[in-house]
Design a protein around this motif. Structure first.
Motif, PDB file in Angstrom:
ATOM      1  N   UNK A  65       0.545  -0.950   0.192  1.00  0.00           N
ATOM      2  CA  UNK A  65      -0.051  -0.040   0.025  1.00  0.00           C
ATOM      3  C   UNK A  65       1.296   1.344   0.138  1.00  0.00           C
ATOM      4  N   UNK A  66       0.296   1.963  -0.893  1.00  0.00           N
ATOM      5  CA  UNK A  66       1.586   3.208  -1.055  1.00  0.00           C
ATOM      6  C   UNK A  66       0.443   4.639   0.017  1.00  0.00           C
ATOM      7  N   UNK A  67       0.036   5.329   1.045  1.00  0.00           N
ATOM      8  CA  UNK A  67      -0.878   5.767   1.365  1.00  0.00           C
ATOM      9  C   UNK A  67       0.223   7.153   1.192  1.00  0.00           C
ATOM     10  N   UNK A  68      -0.436   8.218   0.570  1.00  0.00           N
ATOM     11  CA  UNK A  68       0.332   9.476   0.528  1.00  0.00           C
ATOM     12  C   UNK A  68      -0.561  10.315   1.963  1.00  0.00           C
ATOM     13  N   UNK A  69      -1.706   9.603   2.723  1.00  0.00           N
ATOM     14  CA  UNK A  69      -2.256  10.743   3.975  1.00  0.00           C
ATOM     15  C   UNK A  69      -1.176  10.572   5.229  1.00  0.00           C
ATOM     16  N   UNK A  70      -0.796   8.760   5.213  1.00  0.00           N
ATOM     17  CA  UNK A  70       0.192   8.308   5.888  1.00  0.00           C
ATOM     18  C   UNK A  70       1.907   8.928   5.785  1.00  0.00           C
ATOM     19  N   UNK A  71       1.867   8.933   4.320  1.00  0.00           N
ATOM     20  CA  UNK A  71       2.945   9.193   3.285  1.00  0.00           C
ATOM     21  C   UNK A  71       3.647   8.263   3.918  1.00  0.00           C
ATOM     22  N   UNK A  72       3.463   7.114   4.268  1.00  0.00           N
ATOM     23  CA  UNK A  72       4.283   6.171   4.289  1.00  0.00           C
ATOM     24  C   UNK A  72       3.404   4.717   3.023  1.00  0.00           C
ATOM     25  N   UNK A 115      13.255   2.264  -3.716  1.00  0.00           N
ATOM     26  CA  UNK A 115      13.048   3.532  -3.663  1.00  0.00           C
ATOM     27  C   UNK A 115      11.937   3.451  -4.913  1.00  0.00           C
ATOM     28  N   UNK A 116      12.289   2.303  -5.605  1.00  0.00           N
ATOM     29  CA  UNK A 116      11.571   2.307  -7.206  1.00  0.00           C
ATOM     30  C   UNK A 116       9.800   2.516  -6.993  1.00  0.00           C
ATOM     31  N   UNK A 120       7.628   5.111  -8.385  1.00  0.00           N
ATOM     32  CA  UNK A 120       6.778   5.418  -8.906  1.00  0.00           C
ATOM     33  C   UNK A 120       5.902   6.364  -8.821  1.00  0.00           C
ATOM     34  N   UNK A 121       5.818   6.728  -7.031  1.00  0.00           N
ATOM     35  CA  UNK A 121       4.693   6.753  -6.615  1.00  0.00           C
ATOM     36  C   UNK A 121       4.771   8.540  -7.556  1.00  0.00           C
ATOM     37  N   UNK A 122       5.795   8.873  -7.543  1.00  0.00           N
ATOM     38  CA  UNK A 122       6.155  10.296  -7.422  1.00  0.00           C
ATOM     39  C   UNK A 122       6.049  10.582  -8.805  1.00  0.00           C
ATOM     40  N   UNK A 123       5.986   9.787  -9.728  1.00  0.00           N
ATOM     41  CA  UNK A 123       5.479   9.865 -10.774  1.00  0.00           C
ATOM     42  C   UNK A 123       3.841   9.497 -11.921  1.00  0.00           C
ATOM     43  N   UNK A 285       7.716   7.638   2.294  1.00  0.00           N
ATOM     44  CA  UNK A 285       7.053   8.242   0.995  1.00  0.00           C
ATOM     45  C   UNK A 285       7.724  10.105   1.019  1.00  0.00           C
ATOM     46  N   UNK A 286       7.609  10.546   0.637  1.00  0.00           N
ATOM     47  CA  UNK A 286       8.015  12.220   0.696  1.00  0.00           C
ATOM     48  C   UNK A 286       7.049  13.089   0.712  1.00  0.00           C
ATOM     49  N   UNK A 287       7.937  13.451   1.358  1.00  0.00           N
ATOM     50  CA  UNK A 287       6.737  14.777   2.711  1.00  0.00           C
ATOM     51  C   UNK A 287       6.175  16.150   1.395  1.00  0.00           C
TER      52      UNK A 287
END
Length: 296
Positions: A65-72, A115-116, A120-123, A285-287
């Motif tokens: 799971x890539x969660x932008x709310x918790x940044x994890x 890092x991959x 991918x999340x950043x893209x 994940x990046x802040x």
């Protein structure tokens, strides 16, 4: 970060992007990958197990799971995997629940792999794409199914990275990353991108050339292809041996990333967001995420 954003801009413009291996190494180093883990990544496919439905393939998978709310980002509990004809995946095992051996710590704790996932999340985060039916685009989380795959050609058994022919992967964003190959010809395993009007199941060499929208071939360590999965279909040619008395081998990482499913989706019952208890893993994940949502 500017180079990552350059890839993102190209991805938004063309709806696909190919990042060559040396550039990918540089990007992943910036995102925390170590040289030691790059070397370990080249060996991880030696631990793969038999595939549940394809005799020429070895495999493992895992859900993140890539969660932008918790940044994890964090490892999700194991679930069966299924793709359907409705998702433009037509093969003998469409609609079949498949259970893969699980990705282990040797891969999930690798800094290059993590890092991959960040790359991918950043893209893809915040990029508008054609919506798939019964995915919940109001949810913040992304579900990423990671596959480590080895395709093997032997005497009498042709290894096909995409036996299903022209297809989509039932997700929003597909990323494919090359690890290594042995005894594989230079014209093997070429990926072809097709207009969505192309007929599902057609072999790569039987497709309509007027509907061909792009092509790429993974050949160097970490060569990476990213595709907006519901805006292009794709096909891949087989793995051919240089010396036909020896096996030809191709090792890849595949990242299927989509929004969580809604009721009525073929994967709804198998889309838990509970953490994996036996194989826990998490990473940051990046802040600075709000800027991504507007950089579209």
């Amino acid at each position: 970060m500017s180079d990552v954003m350059d890839v993102r801009s190209e991805y938004i413009r063309a709806r696909w992007a190919f990042i060559d291996g040396p550039r990918m190494v540089s990007l992943l180093r910036y995102l925390g990958a170590t040289d030691e883990d790059f070397e370990q990544l080249k060996l991880v496919s030696e631990q793969l197990e038999s595939d549940p439905t394809l005799p020429f393939r070895k495999s493992r998978n895992g859900r993140i799971c890539l969660d932008p709310q918790t940044r994890r980002g964090y490892r999700l509990e194991a679930q069966p995997f299924v793709l359907s004809r409705e998702e433009d995946f037509v093969r003998h095992d469409s609609e079949t629940l498949r259970t893969f051996d699980e990705v282990q710590d040797d891969l999930q704790l690798n800094t290059a792999l993590q890092a991959m996932l960040v790359f991918k999340f950043l893209v893809v985060h915040g990029v508008d794409v054609a919506h798939r039916p019964r995915l919940d685009y109001d949810r913040a989380e992304w579900i990423c199914t990671l596959f480590n795959l080895r395709t093997v050609t032997t005497t009498g058994l042709l290894g096909e990275p995409a036996l299903e022919g022209v297809h989509s992967d039932g997700v929003d964003h597909t990323m494919t990353t090359f690890l290594s190959a042995r005894n594989m010809t230079a014209d093997s395993a070429e990926t072809f991108l097709h207009d969505m009007r192309e007929v599902n199941g057609r072999r790569w060499h039987e497709t309509d050339p007027t509907l061909l929208k792009g092509r790429a071939r993974h050949g160097d360590f970490l060569d990476t292809l990213m595709v907006v999965d519901h805006e292009y279909k794709h096909s891949v040619s087989p793995v051919y041996p240089i010396d036909d008395t020896e096996p030809a081998i191709r090792d890849m990482l595949i990242f299927f990333t989509r929004k969580p499913t809604e009721k009525g989706h073929v994967s709804f019952r198998y889309d838990s967001v509970a953490p994996h208890r036996a194989l826990p893993m998490s990473f940051g994940l990046p802040a600075d995420l709000p800027a991504l949502a507007t950089a579209n």
